[in-house]
Scaffold this motif. Structure first.
Motif, mmCIF file in Angstrom:
data_model
loop_
_atom_site.group_PDB
_atom_site.id
_atom_site.type_symbol
_atom_site.label_atom_id
_atom_site.label_comp_id
_atom_site.label_asym_id
_atom_site.label_seq_id
_atom_site.Cartn_x
_atom_site.Cartn_y
_atom_site.Cartn_z
ATOM 1 N N ILE A 71 0.856 -1.176 0.000
ATOM 2 C CA ILE A 71 0.000 0.000 0.000
ATOM 3 C C ILE A 71 0.900 1.235 0.000
ATOM 4 O O ILE A 71 1.739 1.384 0.878
ATOM 5 N N PRO A 72 0.773 2.136 -0.988
ATOM 6 C CA PRO A 72 1.679 3.269 -1.043
ATOM 7 C C PRO A 72 1.445 4.286 0.075
ATOM 8 O O PRO A 72 2.372 4.902 0.544
ATOM 9 N N SER A 73 0.208 4.454 0.520
ATOM 10 C CA SER A 73 -0.080 5.364 1.630
ATOM 11 C C SER A 73 -1.352 4.892 2.327
ATOM 12 O O SER A 73 -2.162 4.187 1.745
ATOM 13 N N PHE A 74 -1.498 5.277 3.587
ATOM 14 C CA PHE A 74 -2.677 4.879 4.347
ATOM 15 C C PHE A 74 -2.951 5.912 5.427
ATOM 16 O O PHE A 74 -2.030 6.573 5.912
ATOM 17 N N PRO A 75 -4.219 6.074 5.812
ATOM 18 C CA PRO A 75 -4.535 6.976 6.912
ATOM 19 C C PRO A 75 -4.103 6.348 8.233
ATOM 20 O O PRO A 75 -4.131 5.131 8.394
ATOM 21 N N SER A 76 -3.707 7.193 9.184
ATOM 22 C CA SER A 76 -3.261 6.673 10.476
ATOM 23 C C SER A 76 -3.740 7.573 11.603
ATOM 24 O O SER A 76 -4.042 8.746 11.404
ATOM 25 N N LEU A 77 -3.795 6.980 12.775
ATOM 26 C CA LEU A 77 -4.152 7.679 14.006
ATOM 27 C C LEU A 77 -3.069 7.356 15.029
ATOM 28 O O LEU A 77 -2.690 6.194 15.186
ATOM 29 N N THR A 78 -2.582 8.372 15.722
ATOM 30 C CA THR A 78 -1.519 8.202 16.707
ATOM 31 C C THR A 78 -1.967 8.814 18.022
ATOM 32 O O THR A 78 -2.435 9.951 18.056
ATOM 33 N N VAL A 79 -1.837 8.057 19.088
ATOM 34 C CA VAL A 79 -2.015 8.578 20.444
ATOM 35 C C VAL A 79 -0.664 8.487 21.130
ATOM 36 O O VAL A 79 0.111 7.567 20.875
ATOM 37 N N TYR A 80 -0.374 9.467 21.995
ATOM 38 C CA TYR A 80 0.951 9.470 22.616
ATOM 39 C C TYR A 80 0.920 10.094 23.999
ATOM 40 O O TYR A 80 0.029 10.872 24.336
ATOM 41 N N GLN A 81 1.910 9.713 24.774
ATOM 42 C CA GLN A 81 2.185 10.279 26.093
ATOM 43 C C GLN A 81 3.362 11.219 25.916
ATOM 44 O O GLN A 81 4.394 10.831 25.362
ATOM 45 N N ALA A 82 3.229 12.469 26.356
ATOM 46 C CA ALA A 82 4.270 13.473 26.174
ATOM 47 C C ALA A 82 4.961 13.764 27.500
ATOM 48 O O ALA A 82 4.299 13.891 28.540
ATOM 49 N N GLY A 124 6.341 19.132 32.526
ATOM 50 C CA GLY A 124 5.823 17.899 33.102
ATOM 51 C C GLY A 124 5.430 16.903 32.044
ATOM 52 O O GLY A 124 6.204 16.610 31.153
ATOM 53 N N MET A 125 4.201 16.427 32.159
ATOM 54 C CA MET A 125 3.756 15.398 31.227
ATOM 55 C C MET A 125 2.352 15.678 30.742
ATOM 56 O O MET A 125 1.637 16.495 31.312
ATOM 57 N N GLY A 126 1.969 14.974 29.680
ATOM 58 C CA GLY A 126 0.649 15.164 29.107
ATOM 59 C C GLY A 126 0.343 14.077 28.107
ATOM 60 O O GLY A 126 0.944 13.005 28.138
ATOM 61 N N PHE A 127 -0.579 14.377 27.214
ATOM 62 C CA PHE A 127 -0.984 13.408 26.200
ATOM 63 C C PHE A 127 -1.346 14.152 24.932
ATOM 64 O O PHE A 127 -1.507 15.369 24.930
ATOM 65 N N GLY A 128 -1.460 13.396 23.844
ATOM 66 C CA GLY A 128 -1.815 14.004 22.584
ATOM 67 C C GLY A 128 -2.364 12.987 21.610
ATOM 68 O O GLY A 128 -2.286 11.777 21.835
ATOM 69 N N VAL A 129 -2.917 13.500 20.535
ATOM 70 C CA VAL A 129 -3.467 12.657 19.474
ATOM 71 C C VAL A 129 -3.238 13.376 18.154
ATOM 72 O O VAL A 129 -3.289 14.613 18.093
ATOM 73 N N GLU A 130 -2.923 12.597 17.110
ATOM 74 C CA GLU A 130 -2.757 13.171 15.783
ATOM 75 C C GLU A 130 -3.257 12.188 14.738
ATOM 76 O O GLU A 130 -3.275 10.979 14.970
ATOM 77 N N ALA A 131 -3.676 12.726 13.614
ATOM 78 C CA ALA A 131 -4.184 11.909 12.507
ATOM 79 C C ALA A 131 -3.655 12.486 11.211
ATOM 80 O O ALA A 131 -3.405 13.680 11.105
ATOM 81 N N GLY A 132 -3.472 11.609 10.237
ATOM 82 C CA GLY A 132 -2.977 12.077 8.956
ATOM 83 C C GLY A 132 -2.772 10.941 7.981
ATOM 84 O O GLY A 132 -3.272 9.837 8.175
ATOM 85 N N THR A 133 -2.003 11.229 6.947
ATOM 86 C CA THR A 133 -1.720 10.251 5.905
ATOM 87 C C THR A 133 -0.257 9.843 5.992
ATOM 88 O O THR A 133 0.621 10.696 5.972
ATOM 89 N N TRP A 134 -0.040 8.546 6.092
ATOM 90 C CA TRP A 134 1.315 7.996 6.191
ATOM 91 C C TRP A 134 1.699 7.461 4.822
ATOM 92 O O TRP A 134 1.098 6.530 4.320
ATOM 93 N N ASN A 135 2.710 8.064 4.203
ATOM 94 C CA ASN A 135 3.175 7.630 2.889
ATOM 95 C C ASN A 135 4.321 6.648 3.063
ATOM 96 O O ASN A 135 5.317 6.962 3.689
ATOM 97 N N LYS A 136 4.157 5.445 2.508
ATOM 98 C CA LYS A 136 5.225 4.449 2.582
ATOM 99 C C LYS A 136 6.052 4.439 1.310
ATOM 100 O O LYS A 136 7.257 4.570 1.355
ATOM 101 N N ASP A 137 5.403 4.249 0.174
ATOM 102 C CA ASP A 137 6.124 4.137 -1.082
ATOM 103 C C ASP A 137 5.810 5.276 -2.043
ATOM 104 O O ASP A 137 6.558 5.512 -2.976
ATOM 105 N N ALA A 138 4.706 5.974 -1.819
ATOM 106 C CA ALA A 138 4.309 7.038 -2.732
ATOM 107 C C ALA A 138 5.250 8.240 -2.627
ATOM 108 O O ALA A 138 5.405 8.997 -3.558
ATOM 109 N N GLY A 139 5.875 8.404 -1.501
ATOM 110 C CA GLY A 139 6.806 9.499 -1.280
ATOM 111 C C GLY A 139 7.378 9.397 0.113
ATOM 112 O O GLY A 139 6.902 8.630 0.941
ATOM 113 N N LYS A 140 8.398 10.177 0.388
ATOM 114 C CA LYS A 140 9.035 10.108 1.701
ATOM 115 C C LYS A 140 8.425 11.094 2.689
ATOM 116 O O LYS A 140 8.781 11.092 3.854
#
Length: 180
Positions: free
Chosen positions: A47-58, A64-80
């Motif tokens: 698959i050249p690209s796919f949508p993704s969702l990321t949750v993280y601890q910052a 101090g510390m916190g949390f976050g979330v991000e979403a977008g398009t992850w390109n594997k082969d279509a581009g860097k």
């Protein structure tokens, strides 16, 4: 009697050899199976690209510390280059490190950002995330992202970055989900 004693010793010797050969054969068989499993192509690899969702601890050095979330398009082969839109919240109990009073208000940093990532190697990326913090000032975080795929749909990663305006180190522990 001597014959049966010799046959008994011979039997013990053969059973030891056959046990070690059995173990060796099982080991070689498992190595070939592992090699065959590694050589098969997964469905996500083509698959050249796919949508993704990321949750993280910052974790941030000054706040101090916190949390976050991000979403977008992850390109594997279509581009860097890949892009994401996200938000994070980092909090602390003391608003100013010089004031050590008990009635200091809690400070929360809420940021909205657009993140771009560029593929350096197979699992290593360079990231830059310009954004706005508490709707009051602009921030730019730059750093690296290392991803370790757990399954074909889930990956874990670590992302050390530097917040240029705040002059602080930020480390995110990521959990990535492929949505396709």
């Amino acid at each position: 009697m001597k014959t049966s004693t010799l046959q008994g010793k011979y039997y013990l010797c053969i059973s030891r050899i056959s046990k070690s050969r059995t173990g060796l054969i099982i080991f070689i068989f498992l190595c070939f199976q592992f090699g065959e499993a590694k050589s098969q192509s997964c469905s996500l690899c083509c698959i050249p690209s796919f949508p993704s969702l990321t949750v993280y601890q910052a974790f941030q050095t000054g706040h101090g510390m916190g949390f976050g979330v991000e979403a977008g398009t992850w390109n594997k082969d279509a581009g860097k280059f890949s892009y994401f839109i996200g938000t994070s919240m980092v909090w602390t109990g003391i608003s100013n490190p010089e004031t050590k009073t008990n009635n200091s208000p809690n400070q929360t940093l809420l940021s909205f950002y657009v993140k771009g990532q560029y593929k350096l190697t197979n699992h290593l990326y360079i990231v830059a995330a310009p954004g706005i913090v508490n709707l009051s000032y602009l921030e730019l975080q730059t750093g690296l992202r290392y991803i370790f795929p757990v399954t074909s749909k889930i990956g874990i990663g670590i992302e050390p970055a530097y917040a240029i305006n705040q002059k602080q180190l930020v480390v995110n522990a990521n959990l990535h989900f492929a949505l396709r």
